[in-house]
Design a protein around this motif. Structure first.
Motif, PDB file in Angstrom:
ATOM      1  N   MET A 291       3.133  -7.496 -20.503  1.00 35.31           N
ATOM      2  CA  MET A 291       3.642  -6.196 -20.436  1.00 35.31           C
ATOM      3  C   MET A 291       3.871  -5.905 -18.763  1.00 35.31           C
ATOM      4  O   MET A 291       2.864  -5.892 -18.148  1.00 35.31           O
ATOM      5  N   MET A 292       4.769  -5.584 -18.501  1.00 36.39           N
ATOM      6  CA  MET A 292       5.286  -5.365 -17.139  1.00 36.39           C
ATOM      7  C   MET A 292       4.785  -3.902 -17.007  1.00 36.39           C
ATOM      8  O   MET A 292       5.135  -2.868 -17.762  1.00 36.39           O
ATOM      9  N   ALA A 293       4.265  -3.648 -15.657  1.00 42.02           N
ATOM     10  CA  ALA A 293       3.600  -2.179 -15.446  1.00 42.02           C
ATOM     11  C   ALA A 293       3.460  -1.891 -13.987  1.00 42.02           C
ATOM     12  O   ALA A 293       3.951  -2.697 -13.163  1.00 42.02           O
ATOM     13  N   ASP A 294       3.592  -0.783 -13.514  1.00 45.28           N
ATOM     14  CA  ASP A 294       3.463  -0.221 -12.274  1.00 45.28           C
ATOM     15  C   ASP A 294       2.009  -0.421 -11.709  1.00 45.28           C
ATOM     16  O   ASP A 294       0.965   0.180 -12.528  1.00 45.28           O
ATOM     17  N   TYR A 295       1.443  -0.985 -10.520  1.00 44.30           N
ATOM     18  CA  TYR A 295       0.111  -0.755 -10.153  1.00 44.30           C
ATOM     19  C   TYR A 295       0.117  -0.210  -8.729  1.00 44.30           C
ATOM     20  O   TYR A 295       1.014  -0.352  -7.844  1.00 44.30           O
ATOM     21  N   LEU A 296      -0.900   0.533  -8.449  1.00 44.01           N
ATOM     22  CA  LEU A 296      -1.129   1.043  -6.884  1.00 44.01           C
ATOM     23  C   LEU A 296      -2.179   0.562  -6.229  1.00 44.01           C
ATOM     24  O   LEU A 296      -3.432   0.142  -6.600  1.00 44.01           O
ATOM     25  N   LEU A 297      -1.864  -0.106  -5.006  1.00 50.76           N
ATOM     26  CA  LEU A 297      -3.003  -0.455  -4.044  1.00 50.76           C
ATOM     27  C   LEU A 297      -3.320   0.535  -3.204  1.00 50.76           C
ATOM     28  O   LEU A 297      -2.385   1.261  -2.748  1.00 50.76           O
ATOM     29  N   PHE A 298      -4.500   0.887  -2.753  1.00 55.38           N
ATOM     30  CA  PHE A 298      -4.857   1.919  -1.908  1.00 55.38           C
ATOM     31  C   PHE A 298      -5.939   1.395  -0.658  1.00 55.38           C
ATOM     32  O   PHE A 298      -6.720   0.754  -1.007  1.00 55.38           O
ATOM     33  N   GLY A 299      -5.738   2.140   0.409  1.00 55.74           N
ATOM     34  CA  GLY A 299      -6.638   1.773   1.535  1.00 55.74           C
ATOM     35  C   GLY A 299      -6.700   2.887   2.493  1.00 55.74           C
ATOM     36  O   GLY A 299      -5.628   3.456   2.605  1.00 55.74           O
ATOM     37  N   THR A 300      -7.721   2.779   3.338  1.00 51.83           N
ATOM     38  CA  THR A 300      -7.914   3.736   4.309  1.00 51.83           C
ATOM     39  C   THR A 300      -8.130   3.101   5.812  1.00 51.83           C
ATOM     40  O   THR A 300      -7.977   4.007   6.588  1.00 51.83           O
ATOM     41  N   GLU A 301      -7.936   1.888   5.844  1.00 50.66           N
ATOM     42  CA  GLU A 301      -8.236   1.160   7.115  1.00 50.66           C
ATOM     43  C   GLU A 301      -7.339  -0.025   7.000  1.00 50.66           C
ATOM     44  O   GLU A 301      -7.055  -0.554   5.805  1.00 50.66           O
ATOM     45  N   ARG A 302      -6.978  -0.360   8.474  1.00 53.52           N
ATOM     46  CA  ARG A 302      -6.187  -1.537   8.620  1.00 53.52           C
ATOM     47  C   ARG A 302      -6.799  -2.894   7.929  1.00 53.52           C
ATOM     48  O   ARG A 302      -5.947  -3.870   7.571  1.00 53.52           O
ATOM     49  N   TYR A 303      -8.020  -2.670   7.921  1.00 52.76           N
ATOM     50  CA  TYR A 303      -8.717  -4.189   7.073  1.00 52.76           C
ATOM     51  C   TYR A 303      -8.404  -4.458   5.777  1.00 52.76           C
ATOM     52  O   TYR A 303      -8.572  -5.290   5.198  1.00 52.76           O
ATOM     53  N   ALA A 304      -7.773  -3.319   5.218  1.00 59.17           N
ATOM     54  CA  ALA A 304      -7.538  -3.232   3.745  1.00 59.17           C
ATOM     55  C   ALA A 304      -6.306  -4.204   3.450  1.00 59.17           C
ATOM     56  O   ALA A 304      -5.998  -4.591   2.483  1.00 59.17           O
ATOM     57  N   LEU A 305      -5.410  -4.312   4.396  1.00 57.33           N
ATOM     58  CA  LEU A 305      -4.265  -5.168   4.401  1.00 57.33           C
ATOM     59  C   LEU A 305      -4.304  -6.519   3.794  1.00 57.33           C
ATOM     60  O   LEU A 305      -3.843  -6.676   2.901  1.00 57.33           O
ATOM     61  N   PRO A 306      -5.141  -7.227   4.647  1.00 56.85           N
ATOM     62  CA  PRO A 306      -5.142  -8.577   4.168  1.00 56.85           C
ATOM     63  C   PRO A 306      -6.075  -8.654   2.790  1.00 56.85           C
ATOM     64  O   PRO A 306      -6.107 -10.006   2.392  1.00 56.85           O
ATOM     65  N   ILE A 307      -6.927  -7.740   2.547  1.00 54.36           N
ATOM     66  CA  ILE A 307      -7.375  -7.792   1.026  1.00 54.36           C
ATOM     67  C   ILE A 307      -6.457  -7.376   0.228  1.00 54.36           C
ATOM     68  O   ILE A 307      -6.464  -8.217  -1.120  1.00 54.36           O
ATOM     69  N   LEU A 308      -5.670  -6.690   0.255  1.00 56.20           N
ATOM     70  CA  LEU A 308      -4.453  -6.293  -0.863  1.00 56.20           C
ATOM     71  C   LEU A 308      -3.219  -7.185  -1.032  1.00 56.20           C
ATOM     72  O   LEU A 308      -2.699  -7.205  -2.083  1.00 56.20           O
ATOM     73  N   GLN A 309      -2.931  -7.562   0.281  1.00 54.90           N
ATOM     74  CA  GLN A 309      -1.745  -8.502   0.392  1.00 54.90           C
ATOM     75  C   GLN A 309      -1.675  -9.603  -0.823  1.00 54.90           C
ATOM     76  O   GLN A 309      -0.665  -9.741  -1.515  1.00 54.90           O
ATOM     77  N   PRO A 310      -2.776 -10.574  -0.810  1.00 52.36           N
ATOM     78  CA  PRO A 310      -2.653 -11.584  -2.031  1.00 52.36           C
ATOM     79  C   PRO A 310      -2.697 -11.122  -3.447  1.00 52.36           C
ATOM     80  O   PRO A 310      -1.913 -11.553  -4.120  1.00 52.36           O
ATOM     81  N   LEU A 311      -3.178  -9.937  -3.739  1.00 57.26           N
ATOM     82  CA  LEU A 311      -3.300  -9.203  -4.916  1.00 57.26           C
ATOM     83  C   LEU A 311      -1.725  -8.802  -5.196  1.00 57.26           C
ATOM     84  O   LEU A 311      -1.310  -8.869  -6.163  1.00 57.26           O
ATOM     85  N   ALA A 312      -1.204  -8.281  -4.134  1.00 55.62           N
ATOM     86  CA  ALA A 312       0.285  -7.596  -4.271  1.00 55.62           C
ATOM     87  C   ALA A 312       1.128  -8.872  -4.585  1.00 55.62           C
ATOM     88  O   ALA A 312       1.926  -8.698  -5.364  1.00 55.62           O
ATOM     89  N   ASP A 313       0.871  -9.821  -4.013  1.00 49.13           N
ATOM     90  CA  ASP A 313       1.701 -11.244  -4.181  1.00 49.13           C
ATOM     91  C   ASP A 313       1.534 -11.595  -5.476  1.00 49.13           C
ATOM     92  O   ASP A 313       2.808 -12.135  -6.228  1.00 49.13           O
TER      93      ASP A 313
END
Length: 351
Positions: free
Chosen positions: A1-23
Motif C-alpha cells: 500500500m502506497m502512503a505518505d510519511y512525514l520525517l521530523f527534525g529539530t537540528e541539522r544532525y537529523a538530516l543524515p539520519i533521515l536521508q537513508p530512510l527517505a531514500d
C-alpha cells in the motif's frame, strides 16, 4: 500500500539520519515529506522529498507515520509516532534523564542494538504505551553500502597519508574542542597525517572560526551532514563524549577520547592535551586486546552491518500499524503537559 510519511527534525544532525530512510521510502513508492523546525529550519533532503512549511500543513498531510530524529515529535499529527534517535547512548547523563528517558510521545522505538534494546524493552513491558523493535540505525546505512565519492575525495586530499577525524560535543563540561586546539593545531602543522575537523552545530561560533582556520593542505572542515563520509574516510577518531565515538566504533576503527565521561576498554582515553601525539601513535598501531574490545562494543551497540536498517524501520512500523506487535495502552496522564508544550512550540492549537 502506497502512503505518505512525514520525517521530523529539530537540528541539522537529523538530516543524515533521515536521508537513508527517505531514500528507502521513495524506493518503495511512498510519498515522503519533511518538516524541519528550530535548528533544522530551512534544511532540505536530497531527492523528491516534499518540504512541509508549518503545523497546519503537517496535520493536513495525515501521514501514515511520523519518523522523528529528535527527542520529541508532533503528537497532534496523525499516524504512528516512531523514534529513530539522534545519537547513541554515550552516558552524558544518568539513564532516567538521558538516553532512556520515556516522554510519553512515541508509539514505537527503533533501537540500534542490544545495548539499547534491552533497557527500552524492559521499559515498554512496564509502561505498555509503546513498542520496541531492534532495527539498526538508518544513519549508518551509508556507512556499509555503496560508493562514497566525498570520502574518496578526502582520501585523495590526504595523498596516501593516514587520516584522523576530530569531533567534539557542544556540552561545555565535556567538550574537548577548547582544550585540544593547540595540540591539534600542532599536529595539523606537522603534516604527518591529514585531519578532518568537525564540531557539534551548537558549539560556539568562535570555536568554529578557530578550527576552520586550520584547514588547508593538511586539514579539511566537515559539515554535520557529511559526518558519515568523514567516518568512512578516517582511520582513527579523536573525540570526547560525543556520540560520534560510537558511530565510528561500529566500523571497528580505533578511537582516542579526551576525558570521556564513561571511558571503556575500547577507548584510548587521556586527560592531558600533551599526550595526544602518543595516543595517536597507539591508535595507529593498536594491540590485539584493543581490537577485540572494539569488536565487542560494536556488536553490542550496532551489530548489523548490511546497510538495511531503513528497510527494517519501515517493516517494524508496518508491523505496529497492522497490530502484529500487539496493542498499546493509552499514553500516561503525566505526558499531557508535554503534549501541550509540544503544540505551543510548534504553533498548533487546532483549526
Amino acid at each position: 500500500m502506497m502512503a505518505d510519511y512525514l520525517l521530523f527534525g529539530t537540528e541539522r544532525y537529523a538530516l543524515p539520519i533521515l536521508q537513508p530512510l527517505a531514500d528507502a521510502l521513495q524506493a518503495a513508492g511512498h510519498g515522503v515529506h519533511a518538516w524541519f523546525v528550530a535548528g533544522a529550519q530551512g534544511a532540505t533532503l536530497r531527492g523528491p522529498v516534499r518540504p512541509v512549511a508549518d503545523a497546519r500543513e503537517a496535520v493536513a498531510l495525515r501521514p501514515r507515520a511520523v519518523f522523528s530524529a529528535a527527542n520529541g515529535v508532533p503528537t497532534f499529527v496523525q499516524g504512528a509516532k516512531v523514534q529513530l534517535f539522534h545519537g547513541f547512548n554515550v552516558e552524558k547523563r544518568d539513564a532516567p534523564r538521558g538516553h532512556f528517558r520515556v516522554r510519553g510521545m512515541f508509539d514505537l522505538y527503533c533501537t540500534q542494538g542490544p545495548a539499547t534494546t534491552a533497557p527500552f524493552a524492559a521499559l515498554a513491558a512496564r509502561e505498555g504505551h509503546f513498542k520496541v523493535v531492534e532495527t539498526g540505525w538508518p544513519k549508518l546505512d551509508p556507512l556499509f553500502r555503496g560508493d562514497d565519492p566525498l570520502a574518496d575525495a578526502w582520501r585523495g586530499e590526504a595523498g596516501g597519508r593516514p587520516v584522523v577525524m576530530f569531533a567534539s560535543t557542544f556540552t561545555e563540561r565535556l567538550s574537548a574542542a577548547p582544550h585540544l586546539f593547540d595540540a591539534i593545531a600542532a599536529q595539523v602543522a606537522g603534516g604527518e597525517r591529514f585531519w578532518l575537523l568537525t564540531l557539534h552545530p551548537k558549539c560556539p561560533e568562535a570555536l568554529f572560526q578557530r578550527y576552520r582556520a586550520l584547514c588547508g593542505q593538511n586539514a579539511a572542515f566537515v559539515d554535520t551532514v557529511d559526518l558519515v563520509s568523514a567516518q568512512r574516510a578516517a582511520d582513527v577518531l579523536v573525540a570526547d563524549t560525543t556520540s560520534v565515538v560510537s558511530e565510528f566504533v561500529v566500523q571497528r576503527k580505533p578511537v582516542v577520547t579526551f576525558r570521556n565521561r564513561a571511558p571503556k576498554p575500547h577507548m584510548l582515553d587521556f586527560d592531558d592535551p600533551s599526550d595526544l601525539a602518543g595516543l595517536l601513535a597507539q591508535a595507529f598501531d593498536p594491540p590485539a586486546p584493543l581490537l577485540a574490545a572494539l569488536a565487542a562494543y560494536a556488536d553490542d551497540i550496532h551489530p548489523r552491518r548490511d546497510g538495511l536498517s531503513s528497510q527494517r524501520v519501515m517493516a517494524a512500523t508496518e508491523a505496529l500499524l497492522a497490530g502484529r506487535l500487539g496493542s498499546l495502552r493509552r499514553k500516561p496522564w503525566g505526558s499531557a503537559l508535554r503534549r501541550l508544550q509540544n503544540r505551543h512550540e510548534l504553533g498548533y492549537w487546532g483549526r
